[in-house]
Design a protein around this motif. Structure first.
Motif, PDB file in Angstrom:
ATOM      1  N   GLU A   4       0.856  -1.178   0.000  1.00  0.00           N
ATOM      2  CA  GLU A   4       0.000   0.000   0.000  1.00  0.00           C
ATOM      3  C   GLU A   4       0.897   1.233   0.000  1.00  0.00           C
ATOM      4  O   GLU A   4       1.843   1.315   0.790  1.00  0.00           O
ATOM      5  N   ILE A   5       0.588   2.163  -0.886  1.00  0.00           N
ATOM      6  CA  ILE A   5       1.432   3.349  -1.041  1.00  0.00           C
ATOM      7  C   ILE A   5       0.606   4.600  -0.802  1.00  0.00           C
ATOM      8  O   ILE A   5      -0.332   4.893  -1.552  1.00  0.00           O
ATOM      9  N   TRP A   6       0.945   5.312   0.252  1.00  0.00           N
ATOM     10  CA  TRP A   6       0.306   6.606   0.505  1.00  0.00           C
ATOM     11  C   TRP A   6       1.088   7.661  -0.267  1.00  0.00           C
ATOM     12  O   TRP A   6       2.318   7.785  -0.130  1.00  0.00           O
ATOM     13  N   SER A   7       0.398   8.406  -1.102  1.00  0.00           N
ATOM     14  CA  SER A   7       1.084   9.410  -1.918  1.00  0.00           C
ATOM     15  C   SER A   7       0.088  10.435  -2.423  1.00  0.00           C
ATOM     16  O   SER A   7      -1.121  10.265  -2.293  1.00  0.00           O
ATOM     17  N   ASP A   8       0.621  11.498  -3.016  1.00  0.00           N
ATOM     18  CA  ASP A   8      -0.209  12.523  -3.624  1.00  0.00           C
ATOM     19  C   ASP A   8       0.203  12.665  -5.081  1.00  0.00           C
ATOM     20  O   ASP A   8       1.361  12.423  -5.435  1.00  0.00           O
ATOM     21  N   VAL A   9      -0.734  13.069  -5.920  1.00  0.00           N
ATOM     22  CA  VAL A   9      -0.441  13.163  -7.358  1.00  0.00           C
ATOM     23  C   VAL A   9       0.329  14.427  -7.710  1.00  0.00           C
ATOM     24  O   VAL A   9       0.707  14.612  -8.870  1.00  0.00           O
ATOM     25  N   VAL A  10       0.584  15.301  -6.734  1.00  0.00           N
ATOM     26  CA  VAL A  10       1.409  16.491  -6.971  1.00  0.00           C
ATOM     27  C   VAL A  10       2.691  16.432  -6.136  1.00  0.00           C
ATOM     28  O   VAL A  10       3.328  17.456  -5.896  1.00  0.00           O
ATOM     29  N   VAL A  34       2.694  -9.698  -6.444  1.00  0.00           N
ATOM     30  CA  VAL A  34       2.650  -8.473  -5.641  1.00  0.00           C
ATOM     31  C   VAL A  34       1.497  -7.601  -6.121  1.00  0.00           C
ATOM     32  O   VAL A  34       1.396  -7.286  -7.315  1.00  0.00           O
ATOM     33  N   GLU A  35       0.625  -7.225  -5.206  1.00  0.00           N
ATOM     34  CA  GLU A  35      -0.475  -6.310  -5.514  1.00  0.00           C
ATOM     35  C   GLU A  35      -0.144  -4.936  -4.937  1.00  0.00           C
ATOM     36  O   GLU A  35       0.226  -4.829  -3.762  1.00  0.00           O
ATOM     37  N   ILE A  36      -0.275  -3.917  -5.761  1.00  0.00           N
ATOM     38  CA  ILE A  36       0.010  -2.554  -5.312  1.00  0.00           C
ATOM     39  C   ILE A  36      -1.288  -1.761  -5.275  1.00  0.00           C
ATOM     40  O   ILE A  36      -2.020  -1.702  -6.266  1.00  0.00           O
ATOM     41  N   VAL A  37      -1.569  -1.161  -4.125  1.00  0.00           N
ATOM     42  CA  VAL A  37      -2.768  -0.348  -3.940  1.00  0.00           C
ATOM     43  C   VAL A  37      -2.341   1.039  -3.469  1.00  0.00           C
ATOM     44  O   VAL A  37      -1.517   1.167  -2.558  1.00  0.00           O
ATOM     45  N   TYR A  38      -2.907   2.059  -4.098  1.00  0.00           N
ATOM     46  CA  TYR A  38      -2.571   3.431  -3.731  1.00  0.00           C
ATOM     47  C   TYR A  38      -3.577   4.000  -2.745  1.00  0.00           C
ATOM     48  O   TYR A  38      -4.788   3.829  -2.904  1.00  0.00           O
ATOM     49  N   VAL A 187       3.772   0.630   2.749  1.00  0.00           N
ATOM     50  CA  VAL A 187       3.480  -0.368   3.781  1.00  0.00           C
ATOM     51  C   VAL A 187       3.315  -1.728   3.103  1.00  0.00           C
ATOM     52  O   VAL A 187       2.489  -1.873   2.196  1.00  0.00           O
ATOM     53  N   VAL A 188       4.098  -2.692   3.531  1.00  0.00           N
ATOM     54  CA  VAL A 188       4.066  -4.027   2.943  1.00  0.00           C
ATOM     55  C   VAL A 188       3.402  -4.992   3.909  1.00  0.00           C
ATOM     56  O   VAL A 188       3.872  -5.179   5.040  1.00  0.00           O
ATOM     57  N   ASP A 189       2.310  -5.593   3.461  1.00  0.00           N
ATOM     58  CA  ASP A 189       1.567  -6.593   4.253  1.00  0.00           C
ATOM     59  C   ASP A 189       1.215  -6.093   5.648  1.00  0.00           C
ATOM     60  O   ASP A 189       1.122  -6.883   6.591  1.00  0.00           O
ATOM     61  N   ARG A 190       1.061  -4.801   5.792  1.00  0.00           N
ATOM     62  CA  ARG A 190       0.709  -4.188   7.079  1.00  0.00           C
ATOM     63  C   ARG A 190       1.713  -4.526   8.190  1.00  0.00           C
ATOM     64  O   ARG A 190       1.387  -4.473   9.375  1.00  0.00           O
ATOM     65  N   LYS A 191       2.940  -4.859   7.774  1.00  0.00           N
ATOM     66  CA  LYS A 191       3.984  -5.219   8.741  1.00  0.00           C
ATOM     67  C   LYS A 191       5.219  -4.333   8.625  1.00  0.00           C
ATOM     68  O   LYS A 191       5.870  -4.031   9.618  1.00  0.00           O
TER      69      LYS A 191
END
Length: 235
Positions: A4-10, A34-38, A187-191
């Protein structure tokens, strides 16, 4: 494995970090698993939804620097991003609100899964950083989203209201709960958590470590001993 990737488009470092993670995944033998979710993160929730001021001046004021100093810093980032294959137009980008872009990213995830969301994320980052387009403008957002594969009627419906606003807020709250004060945040696998646009080598190490933990290899004890084989026993 889920990242899971927390990010902003700017966020320029978010784009750089994305490329570096992709480089690490390119050498990871389990990349297809690997699944990637933003996840959403707004660098400036107070930014105008229809911004018209260049971001250079806004950022310079925010950090107490002159515009010349800020341009020098941006030039350094432009040159660094080029090493990761990115052509930034930082001197032309507008200061704008991104909540609507994040709402569309949630729409993409819900209707087309992580794959469609990734397509839209890349398209939004490219629109802002390599084409200096206003990703706060609904016409621009609609064009970019439809080109990425979203349904135009749904896109316009979402932009006309406040759908997925609560999902954006939930993402921001979760980032705070993790202790993330900036982005990108992985964050990878919430770990495992990684902050910032780390070098590809760091992401490679993270991928190997997380995979080994979630897919442990059986440790055998003792040497060879008598046993029956797949064809039965000899006695």
């Amino acid at each position: 494995m889920r990242i899971e990737i927390w990010s902003d488009v700017v966020c320029p470092w978010c784009y750089v970090g994305k490329r570096r993670l992709e480089k690490a995944l390119g050498g990871f033998e389990h990349a297809e698993d690997v699944e990637i979710v933003y996840r959403s993160f707004e660098l400036d929730p107070t930014a105008p939804r229809h911004g018209h001021e260049l971001s250079t001046g806004v950022i310079a004021r925010k950090y107490g620097r002159s515009e010349d100093e800020m341009r020098d810093m941006q030039q350094q980032l432009i040159e660094l991003a080029a090493q990761d294959g990115l052509d930034f137009k930082l001197f032309e980008t507008l200061h704008t609100n991104t909540v609507d872009a994040h709402r569309l990213l949630h729409l993409a995830l819900e209707t087309g899964g992580a794959a469609l969301q990734r397509e839209l994320k890349e398209a939004l980052l490219a629109a802002y950083f390599t084409h200096a387009r206003n990703v706060g403008d609904h016409d621009v957002l609609t064009e970019v989203a439809v080109a990425a594969g979203l349904d135009e009627a749904r896109v316009r419906e979402v932009l006309a209201g406040e759908e997925y606003a609560s999902a954006v807020e939930a993402d921001v709250a979760q980032a705070r709960a993790y202790g993330a004060t900036g982005v990108p945040f992985f964050v990878v696998d919430r770990k495992y958590g990684v902050s910032g646009a780390q070098p590809a080598a760091v992401f490679s190490q993270l991928l190997d470590q997380a995979w080994a933990e979630s897919h442990p290899v059986l440790q055998t004890v003792g040497g060879d001993a008598e046993a029956c084989g797949p064809d039965g026993c000899a006695i």
